[in-house]
Design a protein around this motif. Structure first.
Motif, PDB file in Angstrom:
ATOM      1  N   LEU A 105      -2.707  33.533  19.954  1.00 44.09           N
ATOM      2  CA  LEU A 105      -2.574  34.678  19.057  1.00 44.09           C
ATOM      3  C   LEU A 105      -1.102  35.043  18.878  1.00 44.09           C
ATOM      4  N   PHE A 106      -0.347  35.079  19.952  1.00 41.67           N
ATOM      5  CA  PHE A 106       1.070  35.413  19.880  1.00 41.67           C
ATOM      6  C   PHE A 106       1.809  34.436  18.960  1.00 41.67           C
ATOM      7  N   ARG A 107       1.527  33.134  19.116  1.00 45.21           N
ATOM      8  CA  ARG A 107       2.177  32.117  18.267  1.00 45.21           C
ATOM      9  C   ARG A 107       1.821  32.319  16.796  1.00 45.21           C
ATOM     10  N   LYS A 108       0.554  32.635  16.513  1.00 51.04           N
ATOM     11  CA  LYS A 108       0.146  32.855  15.124  1.00 51.04           C
ATOM     12  C   LYS A 108       0.828  34.085  14.531  1.00 51.04           C
ATOM     13  N   VAL A 109       0.840  35.169  15.290  1.00 58.00           N
ATOM     14  CA  VAL A 109       1.397  36.422  14.781  1.00 58.00           C
ATOM     15  C   VAL A 109       2.898  36.293  14.538  1.00 58.00           C
ATOM     16  N   THR A 110       3.602  35.644  15.442  1.00 56.28           N
ATOM     17  CA  THR A 110       5.056  35.533  15.298  1.00 56.28           C
ATOM     18  C   THR A 110       5.465  34.359  14.417  1.00 56.28           C
ATOM     19  N   GLY A 111       4.509  33.586  13.952  1.00 55.19           N
ATOM     20  CA  GLY A 111       4.786  32.490  13.019  1.00 55.19           C
ATOM     21  C   GLY A 111       4.521  32.928  11.588  1.00 55.19           C
ATOM     22  N   PRO A 112       4.662  32.003  10.636  1.00 51.64           N
ATOM     23  CA  PRO A 112       4.500  32.349   9.214  1.00 51.64           C
ATOM     24  C   PRO A 112       3.141  32.943   8.856  1.00 51.64           C
ATOM     25  N   GLN A 113       2.065  32.494   9.499  1.00 46.08           N
ATOM     26  CA  GLN A 113       0.742  32.999   9.131  1.00 46.08           C
ATOM     27  C   GLN A 113       0.509  34.434   9.603  1.00 46.08           C
ATOM     28  N   GLY A 114       1.379  34.968  10.448  1.00 45.49           N
ATOM     29  CA  GLY A 114       1.232  36.334  10.914  1.00 45.49           C
ATOM     30  C   GLY A 114       1.987  37.342  10.088  1.00 45.49           C
ATOM     31  N   HIS A 115       2.667  36.900   9.036  1.00 40.00           N
ATOM     32  CA  HIS A 115       3.476  37.800   8.217  1.00 40.00           C
ATOM     33  C   HIS A 115       2.676  38.296   7.010  1.00 40.00           C
ATOM     34  N   THR A 116       2.606  39.615   6.875  1.00 44.72           N
ATOM     35  CA  THR A 116       1.907  40.227   5.752  1.00 44.72           C
ATOM     36  C   THR A 116       2.919  40.918   4.850  1.00 44.72           C
TER      37      THR A 116
END
Length: 170
Positions: A25-36
């Motif tokens: 989850l941390f990797r997803k959020v801090t990666g491109p897919q976690g940016h809104t």
């Protein structure tokens, strides 16, 4: 569960039980897919990174669902803040059998924040959505604000949200 457990003990239990999921989850959020932001919010394939349902440590009949993303402050505040970002973590509770929303214990929610974002949890602000039954939180929100250099900062002056208070003051 031992209801006398404090946040550090709960954090340790969560990290031990869900460590791999938390890291993903941390990797997803801090990666491109976690940016809104304006460019991603309406994309048909857009999914906010999440975790769950996971069984509550507080009540085995409660499932928790967690969602988290990072948004541009200028987008969240309609252009009033030019630079920086906001990390959001939301936690919702549902009864495992009936599916109805349930109140959440603040200690377990705080422990999830510390387990997922230990480096930023002390800078977090907390708010929530009240249930109609007994006026207790059924969804808890945490926000951490970052300046343009990616350093945690205080809540921007123009960022308004009723009930948003620093975690260290609760």
């Amino acid at each position: 569960m031992n209801l006398s457990m404090d946040v550090p003990e709960l954090t340790e239990r969560i990290a031990k039980k869900h460590g791999e999921k938390i890291e993903a989850l941390f990797r997803k959020v801090t990666g491109p897919q976690g940016h809104t932001g304006p460019a991603t919010v309406d994309a048909p394939s857009r999914r906010i990174p999440g975790l769950g349902p996971v069984k509550s440590l507080w009540d085995p009949l409660v499932d928790l669902t967690l969602g988290s993303d990072i948004s541009d402050l200028s987008w969240l505040t309609e252009g009033k803040v030019a630079e920086g970002t906001c990390l959001t973590l939301s936690i919702a509770g549902h009864h495992r059998v009936t599916g109805s929303r349930v109140p959440l214990p603040s200690g377990e929610c705080d422990a999830w924040l510390w387990a997922i974002y230990p480096q930023w949890a002390s800078e977090a602000y907390r708010a929530g959505t009240l249930s109609g039954v007994d006026q207790r939180l059924t969804t808890v929100y945490y926000r951490v604000f970052f300046d343009a250099a990616g350093e945690p900062m205080q809540k921007p002056e123009h960022f308004t949200h009723p009930g948003l208070r620093p975690l260290n003051e609760l």
